[in-house]
Scaffold this motif. Sequence first.
Motif, mmCIF file in Angstrom:
data_model
loop_
_atom_site.group_PDB
_atom_site.id
_atom_site.type_symbol
_atom_site.label_atom_id
_atom_site.label_comp_id
_atom_site.label_asym_id
_atom_site.label_seq_id
_atom_site.Cartn_x
_atom_site.Cartn_y
_atom_site.Cartn_z
ATOM 1 N N LEU A 3 81.838 72.724 52.361
ATOM 2 C CA LEU A 3 81.301 72.553 51.009
ATOM 3 C C LEU A 3 80.110 71.599 51.041
ATOM 4 C CD1 LEU A 3 84.626 72.247 48.964
ATOM 5 C CD2 LEU A 3 83.390 74.310 49.611
ATOM 6 N N SER A 4 79.304 71.668 49.992
ATOM 7 C CA SER A 4 78.110 70.829 49.976
ATOM 8 C C SER A 4 77.835 70.351 48.557
ATOM 9 C CB SER A 4 76.904 71.614 50.495
ATOM 10 O OG SER A 4 75.798 70.756 50.634
ATOM 11 N N PHE A 50 78.639 80.163 38.043
ATOM 12 C CA PHE A 50 77.449 80.980 38.223
ATOM 13 C C PHE A 50 77.426 82.141 37.230
ATOM 14 C CE2 PHE A 50 73.767 81.688 40.555
ATOM 15 C CZ PHE A 50 73.688 80.719 41.551
ATOM 16 N N LEU A 55 93.516 76.183 38.842
ATOM 17 C CA LEU A 55 94.185 77.019 39.836
ATOM 18 C C LEU A 55 93.638 76.774 41.236
ATOM 19 C CD1 LEU A 55 94.355 80.416 37.910
ATOM 20 C CD2 LEU A 55 96.317 79.099 38.724
ATOM 21 N N GLY A 68 77.165 80.313 53.491
ATOM 22 C CA GLY A 68 77.581 79.041 52.914
ATOM 23 C C GLY A 68 78.077 78.069 53.964
ATOM 24 N N THR A 69 78.928 77.139 53.562
ATOM 25 C CA THR A 69 79.489 76.163 54.488
ATOM 26 C C THR A 69 80.951 75.912 54.168
ATOM 27 O OG1 THR A 69 79.572 73.778 54.944
ATOM 28 C CG2 THR A 69 78.289 74.432 53.030
ATOM 29 N N ARG A 79 96.625 82.468 45.700
ATOM 30 C CA ARG A 79 95.584 81.769 46.467
ATOM 31 C C ARG A 79 95.409 82.373 47.863
ATOM 32 N NH1 ARG A 79 94.484 80.638 42.526
ATOM 33 N NH2 ARG A 79 92.889 82.063 43.161
ATOM 34 N N LYS A 106 90.316 77.312 42.171
ATOM 35 C CA LYS A 106 89.178 78.166 42.513
ATOM 36 C C LYS A 106 87.937 77.322 42.799
ATOM 37 C CE LYS A 106 90.345 82.568 41.035
ATOM 38 N NZ LYS A 106 89.723 83.870 41.208
ATOM 39 N N LEU A 107 87.244 77.660 43.873
ATOM 40 C CA LEU A 107 86.043 76.896 44.222
ATOM 41 C C LEU A 107 84.876 77.214 43.297
ATOM 42 C CD1 LEU A 107 86.012 76.983 48.128
ATOM 43 C CD2 LEU A 107 86.594 75.068 46.635
ATOM 44 N N HIS A 149 68.912 82.863 43.642
ATOM 45 C CA HIS A 149 69.944 82.443 44.585
ATOM 46 C C HIS A 149 70.386 83.506 45.578
ATOM 47 C CE1 HIS A 149 70.225 79.084 41.784
ATOM 48 N NE2 HIS A 149 70.752 78.435 42.777
ATOM 49 N N SER A 192 80.461 79.175 46.058
ATOM 50 C CA SER A 192 81.646 78.542 46.637
ATOM 51 C C SER A 192 81.277 77.235 47.325
ATOM 52 C CB SER A 192 82.291 79.452 47.685
ATOM 53 O OG SER A 192 82.903 80.532 47.072
ATOM 54 N N SER A 193 80.207 77.273 48.107
ATOM 55 C CA SER A 193 79.826 76.082 48.874
ATOM 56 C C SER A 193 79.513 74.905 47.957
ATOM 57 C CB SER A 193 78.608 76.380 49.748
ATOM 58 O OG SER A 193 78.950 77.322 50.741
ATOM 59 N N HIS A 194 79.008 75.206 46.773
ATOM 60 C CA HIS A 194 78.666 74.137 45.832
ATOM 61 C C HIS A 194 79.665 74.034 44.680
ATOM 62 C CE1 HIS A 194 74.742 72.873 47.409
ATOM 63 N NE2 HIS A 194 74.693 74.092 47.883
ATOM 64 N N GLU A 195 80.709 74.842 44.711
ATOM 65 C CA GLU A 195 81.739 74.839 43.658
ATOM 66 C C GLU A 195 81.112 74.980 42.272
ATOM 67 O OE1 GLU A 195 85.048 71.910 45.352
ATOM 68 O OE2 GLU A 195 83.001 71.244 45.733
ATOM 69 N N ARG A 196 80.218 75.935 42.182
ATOM 70 C CA ARG A 196 79.457 76.086 40.948
ATOM 71 C C ARG A 196 80.039 77.119 39.988
ATOM 72 N NH1 ARG A 196 73.706 75.922 43.989
ATOM 73 N NH2 ARG A 196 73.277 73.730 43.673
ATOM 74 N N ILE A 255 75.662 85.673 46.205
ATOM 75 C CA ILE A 255 75.707 84.511 45.314
ATOM 76 C C ILE A 255 77.036 83.777 45.439
ATOM 77 C CG2 ILE A 255 75.853 83.906 42.846
ATOM 78 C CD1 ILE A 255 73.549 86.047 42.504
ATOM 79 N N ARG A 256 78.091 84.521 45.680
ATOM 80 C CA ARG A 256 79.402 83.871 45.816
ATOM 81 C C ARG A 256 79.423 82.888 46.980
ATOM 82 N NH1 ARG A 256 82.856 88.184 45.765
ATOM 83 N NH2 ARG A 256 82.343 88.169 47.960
ATOM 84 N N ASP A 257 78.744 83.232 48.078
ATOM 85 C CA ASP A 257 78.681 82.302 49.220
ATOM 86 C C ASP A 257 78.170 80.936 48.787
ATOM 87 O OD1 ASP A 257 79.525 84.192 51.046
ATOM 88 O OD2 ASP A 257 77.506 84.777 51.642
ATOM 89 N N THR A 258 77.066 80.943 48.091
ATOM 90 C CA THR A 258 76.469 79.662 47.709
ATOM 91 C C THR A 258 77.234 79.041 46.547
ATOM 92 O OG1 THR A 258 74.393 78.536 47.199
ATOM 93 C CG2 THR A 258 74.666 80.737 46.270
ATOM 94 N N ARG A 305 74.751 77.433 37.075
ATOM 95 C CA ARG A 305 73.508 78.083 37.469
ATOM 96 C C ARG A 305 73.495 79.492 36.906
ATOM 97 N NH1 ARG A 305 72.514 73.751 38.830
ATOM 98 N NH2 ARG A 305 71.644 72.917 40.770
ATOM 99 N N ASP A 353 73.046 74.671 50.407
ATOM 100 C CA ASP A 353 73.694 75.295 51.562
ATOM 101 C C ASP A 353 72.736 76.261 52.246
ATOM 102 O OD1 ASP A 353 73.987 76.889 49.125
ATOM 103 O OD2 ASP A 353 75.091 78.285 50.382
#
Lengths: 321, 321, 321, 321
Positions: B68-69, D164, D211, B64-65, C54, D213-214, B252, D158-162, D153-156, D246, B11
Amino acid sequence: MRIGILTAGGDAPGMNAVIRAVVRSAEREGHEVIGIKRGYKGLIEGDFIKLTSRDVGGILDRGGTILLSSRDPRYKKLEYREKAYKNLNEQGIEALIILGGEGTLAGAKLTAEETGIPVIGVPCTIDNDVGGTEYCIGYDTALRNAVDAIDKIRDTASSHERIFIVEVMGRNRGFIAVEAGLATGAELILIPEERFPREQIPEEIEKAKKLGKLHFIIVLAEGYCRAKELEDFLLEKIGDKYGEIRSTVLGHIQRGGIPTHFDRIMGTKFGVVAYESLIAGERSGFVAYEKGKFYIEDFEKAQEYKPIDREAYKLNTRLAI
Amino acid sequence: MRIGILTAGGDAPGMNAVIRAVVRSAEREGHEVIGIKRGYKGLIEGDFIKLTSRDVGGILDRGGTILLSSRDPRYKKLEYREKAYKNLNEQGIEALIILGGEGTLAGAKLTAEETGIPVIGVPCTIDNDVGGTEYCIGYDTALRNAVDAIDKIRDTASSHERIFIVEVMGRNRGFIAVEAGLATGAELILIPEERFPREQIPEEIEKAKKLGKLHFIIVLAEGYCRAKELEDFLLEKIGDKYGEIRSTVLGHIQRGGIPTHFDRIMGTKFGVVAYESLIAGERSGFVAYEKGKFYIEDFEKAQEYKPIDREAYKLNTRLAI
Amino acid sequence: MRIGILTAGGDAPGMNAVIRAVVRSAEREGHEVIGIKRGYKGLIEGDFIKLTSRDVGGILDRGGTILLSSRDPRYKKLEYREKAYKNLNEQGIEALIILGGEGTLAGAKLTAEETGIPVIGVPCTIDNDVGGTEYCIGYDTALRNAVDAIDKIRDTASSHERIFIVEVMGRNRGFIAVEAGLATGAELILIPEERFPREQIPEEIEKAKKLGKLHFIIVLAEGYCRAKELEDFLLEKIGDKYGEIRSTVLGHIQRGGIPTHFDRIMGTKFGVVAYESLIAGERSGFVAYEKGKFYIEDFEKAQEYKPIDREAYKLNTRLAI
Amino acid sequence: MRIGILTAGGDAPGMNAVIRAVVRSAEREGHEVIGIKRGYKGLIEGDFIKLTSRDVGGILDRGGTILLSSRDPRYKKLEYREKAYKNLNEQGIEALIILGGEGTLAGAKLTAEETGIPVIGVPCTIDNDVGGTEYCIGYDTALRNAVDAIDKIRDTASSHERIFIVEVMGRNRGFIAVEAGLATGAELILIPEERFPREQIPEEIEKAKKLGKLHFIIVLAEGYCRAKELEDFLLEKIGDKYGEIRSTVLGHIQRGGIPTHFDRIMGTKFGVVAYESLIAGERSGFVAYEKGKFYIEDFEKAQEYKPIDREAYKLNTRLAI
């Protein structure tokens, strides 16, 4: 060679990067740099200070100018300039690097003509309105400051569903307003170059509210009109029909703060080009940046009218829906 | 027209500005935009969502996006692409806008060739290493993040008179390292493109310490070597003779945060150009930015080697004295 | 139990943390939370919305209030309150949590008395002037904003050796002015609670300039006088004898921005205490924080005069030398 | 009186505020302040410098310490301390103010006992782990830095549903982890004081994903285990079943940056109290802050175990749903 350097007019974040680049480039090649304090004032009054590489350590990320700045109208009079030239002569200064906006560069031109010593200008002004160059040092940081402030205002504007007028710098020009408006998705941008009719504003507000927008943010360049004036106009026309109306003037906070990476990098490059041009034999002109290239431009060019990014202005109108 | 849009690969801050610009430009002119979630993964799995102007409100300043990515290697296999194409067809998607780095753009090229529908790419990667375009969305924000972090590290490096190795992103390339190093006045920049000999580093450190520098900051692109490796090398060679040696990996944090005004503005412009090119009949290529102009470039170009700013790299060496 | 929650009056960063904490605490234990939009306005007009865990995801770091806010003077009239109570009844709301400043808490008190349902207040105001509690949500973020702005102004003030008047929020109180002044080392702090004689200011400026200070920054609470008024007074008394005089009004930027970690943590704790007090049987009062402890305080206390930190005020005078 | 001042151990943002407050308070009342460079190292080597009010101008908002810092194990040996005491004697230093963490304060205690001159400590450490005082200078800024980084870090994530893992400072203690986790709404906080069973983590991740959560962010104090170790454990147990895993180590960026308003204000107050205690006749102890009050505490107390805020830790678990 002994090179004098001064910063005049409104201070601009990134001036210190220019100073650092000049001093370190010069010292490295055996030249000496003399700082002249408070712009032309220090030139007239002989307020000089030697600058070494160590003196410019740790200033890259500092706002303002370590050489101090001022506007000194006396420099417009020959008698004071002669006093200044005498000081230059006595100090053995053989070349000058002068940082500032168009007024300052006009003084630089005069100095080059009357003294015959090489004078190189560096365009530094948060208004970004010096002709002949795409970029002026300080503009990027001012833009960041304006955008940060508008981001903050949007939080409260949304929570209260308000119409918010944010006045940004730009006495005659809309550079900051256009880009800050575009970066924050402002609902309306008002600039002196495109006189959006005041009478149409209520209609725009109505349209936005119908689309379900919580807030309506107007980014206003001070050259269009003052915030208070517009607030009064809108109050009279629409009262609080579409939400309360508030206005704020960002003012001097736009000028300060840690310079952005862009102003530090560009300041460094402008400084190096100024120095190298001097060494290469340039005798008069200012460092200009266009389409990725640096070169020396005639001082006259600085006074030319520099158009804003009309596309960006129109873009915002289209996207703020 | 029904336009699909997706974000794939790492992202990049500013992707949301691109999405917003596409959605609002399209809606204004009566077209429809379908968001495809998680990049090529969503294309394969048929994870689609309708996007309206209201859906993209308030995302300009979000990192981010929102789409999602992910990296989905299945898209390299024809069977999965055919599944994706079937989804496109079923959804009635007549054109695609695809955001991402060079890997993503390679997928976009394939898609254009195999489906025959128009596909426009938008270069988005904090590494700024897509060929054929000066700028990739996300780079400016990553640079800001790196510079902020190095500014912080310098405080503690100075207080302890340390040698500090700061590893920044750049697996194969030194874009972030060169500009972050220049903006922070790093004492040394190590990048894969210019293999400064490791053996000379102790000498550089000695020189700097003799000049009276309190700290010595090395900005290291991960593609030169890893921070720990360099730390071990220096420890072995010089121990703590010139100050304690420390290293840190920014990781990151470079990727996130509120997008800078530059990424918001450029994201908006890239998005508008992508949309307008589609409407104007472009069938394949990505939005490129060079010397102040936007245009559509062939997808092949994205894979070309893009040189770093060698002048900036050298400049830093000269000024870090 | 079905719990209603609303935010009224001026928005304060950290309100969202309170809302999140209430909703998640309640949902966890099987209770339901109903958001009431735009403060008392939504109560009167029956503008309710269900809130789930949520819905409050990702709001911890957002300024403003997701429930929107307003000042609705109608709530002072019994007929409108009765309309509101009818709405509460119809919606089956059995308890209320109300966020805001002293005006809002006065409304909460009335509501508790007249409806007989439990009502718990949470003091939220950037002015930090609610009696009976050391801390009000939003103050820390406002302070950060003011300090950031003054830091920026100092850069330009120093470069031009100016006298700078910075007006901060505080209609009747000097909380922000005292702490922002102390944190930035302001040369003078002017607050309504300590009426430093205006006539002595020129003398203070002279003293500072004799000590070699480049700038003289006055942090002015709006309750002492307005910036323009002081600027005019100083201009008349000393002109530009000690440097140019400038003034700026920080205004609404103090209210916005990402809440500080302190406001997020305190907002979370206030929210949890509000919820737990309700569950434990509290029927009326607001969450107060004193000396590290949280407890429920009588609503009357909110209206009491809360003294500023006089020691901090004096400290600044001693250190600004 | 001639007062010596030094900063030792890890630097902490806000140390400069303490130095400024001591120097200005002392100068105002006719006392002299001598800065000792690099902590105990400078004491042993006699590296002293006079400090005036002007020397401490403009340092309030600077990270690190202008006096430099170091860890010098020699001070644990009597022979070196005697060398130091001789230097103190020769310089006519009649009292000491010593800034640092518990190790530094242990040295201060020894110095007080062995020299008989008054020694006042000021607890400065981003770890906030000095016993006997609620607050240590630098902690608030470190927390801000950690929260800023986790927000990014949360931005990225969330975007990748990781999933972390973010490792924050805290070799033996979880102060930063608990509050940074609470302020960012981390899904899990791991600290040495509460050994959450590693085996249960996969289950927590599964619950959160169910739940909706991304992302799943784990804030890990380095004293629980290292990030890499946890990453490897999770990889082995769950692979990328719930999203890619990650990890990142925040490291030294936690230590730097512009001190927050809180550290500037508290630094100022701690400094003034240290100075005033000396003048009032205190002979040994450090400045402690508890429940809104400052006082002098016995040096032994600094070594006592200081509990974390267990309530805050539990709170986070309850709200991260």
